[in-house]
Design a protein around this motif. Sequence first.
Motif, PDB file in Angstrom:
ATOM      1  N   LEU A 174       3.615  65.609  -8.476  1.00 16.14           N
ATOM      2  CA  LEU A 174       2.661  65.168  -7.462  1.00 16.14           C
ATOM      3  C   LEU A 174       3.024  65.707  -6.090  1.00 16.14           C
ATOM      4  CD1 LEU A 174       2.013  61.463  -8.444  1.00 16.14           C
ATOM      5  CD2 LEU A 174       0.340  63.303  -8.358  1.00 16.14           C
ATOM      6  N   ARG A 175       4.318  65.837  -5.857  1.00 16.24           N
ATOM      7  CA  ARG A 175       4.767  66.369  -4.582  1.00 16.24           C
ATOM      8  C   ARG A 175       4.232  67.789  -4.410  1.00 16.24           C
ATOM      9  NH1 ARG A 175      10.882  65.289  -3.849  1.00 16.24           N
ATOM     10  NH2 ARG A 175      10.094  63.179  -3.985  1.00 16.24           N
ATOM     11  N   GLU A 224       0.220  71.709  -2.055  1.00 20.48           N
ATOM     12  CA  GLU A 224      -0.886  72.631  -2.195  1.00 20.48           C
ATOM     13  C   GLU A 224      -2.062  72.191  -1.330  1.00 20.48           C
ATOM     14  OE1 GLU A 224      -1.148  73.955  -6.344  1.00 20.48           O
ATOM     15  OE2 GLU A 224      -3.289  74.284  -5.883  1.00 20.48           O
ATOM     16  N   VAL A 225      -2.347  70.895  -1.335  1.00 20.06           N
ATOM     17  CA  VAL A 225      -3.431  70.363  -0.503  1.00 20.06           C
ATOM     18  C   VAL A 225      -3.156  70.664   0.972  1.00 20.06           C
ATOM     19  CG1 VAL A 225      -4.517  68.237   0.317  1.00 20.06           C
ATOM     20  CG2 VAL A 225      -4.122  68.559  -2.129  1.00 20.06           C
ATOM     21  N   VAL A 226      -1.919  70.444   1.391  1.00 18.33           N
ATOM     22  CA  VAL A 226      -1.549  70.690   2.781  1.00 18.33           C
ATOM     23  C   VAL A 226      -1.758  72.171   3.134  1.00 18.33           C
ATOM     24  CG1 VAL A 226       0.425  70.755   4.380  1.00 18.33           C
ATOM     25  CG2 VAL A 226      -0.003  68.719   3.000  1.00 18.33           C
ATOM     26  N   GLY A 227      -1.380  73.055   2.210  1.00 16.32           N
ATOM     27  CA  GLY A 227      -1.564  74.497   2.420  1.00 16.32           C
ATOM     28  C   GLY A 227      -3.039  74.851   2.580  1.00 16.32           C
ATOM     29  N   GLN A 228      -3.902  74.243   1.760  1.00 19.13           N
ATOM     30  CA  GLN A 228      -5.343  74.513   1.847  1.00 19.13           C
ATOM     31  C   GLN A 228      -5.914  74.031   3.173  1.00 19.13           C
ATOM     32  OE1 GLN A 228      -7.159  72.543  -1.465  1.00 19.13           O
ATOM     33  NE2 GLN A 228      -6.187  73.887  -2.973  1.00 19.13           N
ATOM     34  N   LEU A 229      -5.466  72.868   3.626  1.00 20.12           N
ATOM     35  CA  LEU A 229      -5.970  72.326   4.888  1.00 20.12           C
ATOM     36  C   LEU A 229      -5.591  73.238   6.049  1.00 20.12           C
ATOM     37  CD1 LEU A 229      -5.237  68.565   4.268  1.00 20.12           C
ATOM     38  CD2 LEU A 229      -7.483  69.642   4.425  1.00 20.12           C
ATOM     39  N   LYS A 230      -4.387  73.768   5.986  1.00 21.33           N
ATOM     40  CA  LYS A 230      -3.952  74.709   7.024  1.00 21.33           C
ATOM     41  C   LYS A 230      -4.884  75.932   7.037  1.00 21.33           C
ATOM     42  CE  LYS A 230      -0.431  78.147   7.921  1.00 21.33           C
ATOM     43  NZ  LYS A 230       0.120  78.121   9.264  1.00 21.33           N
ATOM     44  N   THR A 246       5.967  63.947   8.372  1.00 21.33           N
ATOM     45  CA  THR A 246       7.346  63.490   8.484  1.00 21.33           C
ATOM     46  C   THR A 246       7.899  63.408   7.076  1.00 21.33           C
ATOM     47  OG1 THR A 246       6.924  61.141   8.198  1.00 21.33           O
ATOM     48  CG2 THR A 246       6.718  62.008  10.436  1.00 21.33           C
ATOM     49  N   THR A 247       9.184  63.623   6.977  1.00 19.19           N
ATOM     50  CA  THR A 247       9.787  63.587   5.665  1.00 19.19           C
ATOM     51  C   THR A 247      11.286  63.377   5.816  1.00 19.19           C
ATOM     52  OG1 THR A 247      10.069  64.823   3.592  1.00 19.19           O
ATOM     53  CG2 THR A 247      10.044  66.119   5.606  1.00 19.19           C
ATOM     54  N   HIS A 248      11.908  62.817   4.781  1.00 20.19           N
ATOM     55  CA  HIS A 248      13.358  62.899   4.810  1.00 20.19           C
ATOM     56  C   HIS A 248      13.861  63.806   3.684  1.00 20.19           C
ATOM     57  CE1 HIS A 248      12.621  58.968   2.731  1.00 20.19           C
ATOM     58  NE2 HIS A 248      13.425  59.532   1.849  1.00 20.19           N
ATOM     59  N   TYR A 249      12.909  64.558   3.080  1.00 20.68           N
ATOM     60  CA  TYR A 249      13.304  65.545   2.069  1.00 20.68           C
ATOM     61  C   TYR A 249      13.421  66.926   2.708  1.00 20.68           C
ATOM     62  CZ  TYR A 249      11.730  62.007  -1.264  1.00 20.68           C
ATOM     63  OH  TYR A 249      11.546  60.853  -1.962  1.00 20.68           O
ATOM     64  N   ILE A 250      14.634  67.448   2.736  1.00 17.22           N
ATOM     65  CA  ILE A 250      14.855  68.764   3.315  1.00 17.22           C
ATOM     66  C   ILE A 250      14.070  69.826   2.548  1.00 17.22           C
ATOM     67  CG2 ILE A 250      16.647  70.510   3.694  1.00 17.22           C
ATOM     68  CD1 ILE A 250      18.519  67.996   4.130  1.00 17.22           C
ATOM     69  N   ALA A 259       9.811  73.940   1.891  1.00 22.22           N
ATOM     70  CA  ALA A 259       8.712  74.446   1.071  1.00 22.22           C
ATOM     71  C   ALA A 259       7.446  74.720   1.880  1.00 22.22           C
ATOM     72  CB  ALA A 259       8.410  73.465  -0.060  1.00 22.22           C
ATOM     73  N   ILE A 260       7.103  73.892   2.857  1.00 22.80           N
ATOM     74  CA  ILE A 260       5.764  74.057   3.434  1.00 22.80           C
ATOM     75  C   ILE A 260       5.684  74.239   4.944  1.00 22.80           C
ATOM     76  CG2 ILE A 260       4.509  72.937   1.562  1.00 22.80           C
ATOM     77  CD1 ILE A 260       4.411  70.407   3.193  1.00 22.80           C
ATOM     78  N   ALA A 261       6.757  73.960   5.671  1.00 21.44           N
ATOM     79  CA  ALA A 261       6.611  73.955   7.128  1.00 21.44           C
ATOM     80  C   ALA A 261       6.641  75.350   7.746  1.00 21.44           C
ATOM     81  CB  ALA A 261       7.720  73.108   7.745  1.00 21.44           C
ATOM     82  N   ASP A 262       5.915  75.516   8.852  1.00 20.31           N
ATOM     83  CA  ASP A 262       6.072  76.717   9.677  1.00 20.31           C
ATOM     84  C   ASP A 262       7.208  76.484  10.667  1.00 20.31           C
ATOM     85  OD1 ASP A 262       3.776  78.085   8.658  1.00 20.31           O
ATOM     86  OD2 ASP A 262       2.537  76.702   9.820  1.00 20.31           O
TER      87      ASP A 262
END
Length: 323
Positions: free
Chosen positions: A183-184, A189-195, A204-208, A213-216
Amino acid sequence: MIGWRLECANRNREPPVIVEIQNLRKTYAGGFEALKGVDLGIKEGEILALLGPNGAGKTTLISTICGITSPTSGSVSVGGHDVVKDYRAARSMIGLVPQEINLEPFNKVVDVVSYSRGLFGKKADPAKIESILRQLSLWDKKDSRVMELSGGMKRRVLIAKALSHEPRVLFLDEPTAGVDVELRKDMWEVVGQLKEQGVTIILTTHYIEEAEAIADRVGVINGGELLLIEEKAELMGRLGQKTLQVDLQSPINEVPASLSKYALEIVEDGLALRYTYDTQGAGTGITRLLSDLSAAGLVMKDLQTQQSSLEDIFVGLVKESAA
Ligand SMILES: Nc1ncnc2c1ncn2[C@@H]1O[C@H](COP(=O)(O)OP(=O)(O)O)[C@@H](O)[C@H]1O
Ligand SMILES: [Mg+2]
């Protein structure tokens, strides 16, 4: 000629800042200082990950930008609208996916999303709602009640709800906390499409690994302070670096001139030399360094290598700020 110059200028131009945060402080009623002067400009179209442990101030920061919590001092504007003085205009540009799932169990998915659009004073637009639900793979669940959905689907309903009024900036507060790996990845993938659609995204996340994986850009927050903000590519560049430590038989005061090209660092009170190299480069230069070391008359006692990672950088920063 002028046209050409303009084109060049455009090409070099940084994307405009869409969220401007200046010296933001938040002290809660009990006297706890949750934000200690945060300065941050969020660029239009970027995915910014705010990384920090529990209690760092991530939710406080997002709530303040979204106008849910009032700042003690400092300012925040979204698209040029001050979130306090010009709350409605600022808020209409923002979508917020909260950390906690806060949906009415008996409501139907399509109603939740349409109703939320209405709250922002936007005209009903069934086609828009359909496209949002389709994008989040919720169209076949449109008539389901929230209580019938899995945890992952409920999270997607929260995103659909946040997108219902077509915001330009989307905040996702720990969107994948407690969510399984599969699910993560869907979420990423959804976040990438929205961008791709031009939405600016702050999560926000506490997973490095999520930030990787997704941040610019990645910001590290702890103890109410923004400790670092950097392009992920640059952080990954550092990630690709390794250090080799050569322990010496007897201490030295300075690096022999014949070894100057290696940019060695003297450590351990002169009993070791540290060499930093790029693991992605064509050659590491280690073989030559070792033979040049013995040619310079240095006797090696031991060797150790270390890889620096985003994890190291993060843990180091957080530890330092807690001290
Ligand atoms: N309403 C509140 N009143 C008092 N303290 C709060 C309140 N909300 C959060 N805090 C405190 O502020 C700090 C930051 O909390 P929060 O912003 O939720 O952190 P994060 O989202 O990074 O886990 C924590 O120490 C938390 O206990
Ligand atoms: Mg939080």
